[in-house]
Motif scaffolding. Structure first.
Motif, PDB file in Angstrom:
ATOM      1  N   CYS A  52       0.820  -1.223   0.000  1.00 45.21           N
ATOM      2  CA  CYS A  52       0.000   0.000   0.000  1.00 45.21           C
ATOM      3  C   CYS A  52       0.848   1.264   0.000  1.00 45.21           C
ATOM      4  N   HIS A  53       1.920   1.263   0.806  1.00 48.21           N
ATOM      5  CA  HIS A  53       2.710   2.483   1.019  1.00 48.21           C
ATOM      6  C   HIS A  53       3.919   2.551   0.099  1.00 48.21           C
ATOM      7  N   GLY A  57       0.682   2.344  -4.713  1.00 46.63           N
ATOM      8  CA  GLY A  57      -0.285   1.795  -3.772  1.00 46.63           C
ATOM      9  C   GLY A  57      -1.295   2.817  -3.304  1.00 46.63           C
TER      10      GLY A  57
END
Length: 116
Positions: A52-53, A57
C-alpha cells in the motif's frame, strides 16, 4: 441435507478458530539486542506495508519505501500498529503485526532509530 451439513460444519469451524497466534499470546522475553532498520524493521515493512505504502499503492501519499520515510513517521506507525482490531486507523489494514513485531518498532525508536 448435504448442503445443510456443509453449512453447519463451516459455521462450527469458523466459530472455533482462534485468531491469535502463539506469538501474540505467549509470554515475551524482552528484546535485548539493538534493533536496526535494515536487519529488523525493513523486513516487516516490506512484508506488511509496501503493497500500500509505495508509489503505486493506495497509501502512496505516505510512502514507507526507505529508512528516512519510516524514521520520519515512526510515531504515526507505532500508533497505527498498536490500535485494536476494528479501529478504522489500524495498520496494516485487514491484519495485525505480532506483539514481537510491534515491540521491535518500539525498541527501534528507543534505541535511536539506528539504520544499519
Amino acid at each position: 441435507m448435504k448442503k445443510l451439513l456443509y453449512i453447519v460444519s463451516s459455521a462450527v469451524l469458523l466459530i472455533s478458530c482462534e485468531s491469535r497466534t502463539y506469538d501474540e499470546i505467549s509470554v515475551h522475553t524482552p528484546i535485548t539486542q539493538q534493533v536496526k532498520f535494515t536487519a529488523d524493521i525493513k523486513p516487516i515493512i516490506d512484508a506488511n506495508c509496501i503493497s500500500c505504502h509505495s508509489a503505486n499503492g493506495p497509501g502512496s501519499f505516505q510512502p514507507l519505501t526507505n529508512y528516512n520515510q519510516v524514521k520520519n513517521n515512526i510515531d504515526k506507525i507505532i500508533d497505527r500498529i498498536q490500535r485494536p482490531n476494528g479501529d478504522p486507523g489500524k495498520m496494516p489494514q485487514g491484519g495485525s503485526l505480532s506483539a514481537t513485531q510491534i515491540n521491535l518498532f518500539i525498541k527501534w525508536k528507543a534505541d535511536g532509530l539506528v539504520e544499519n
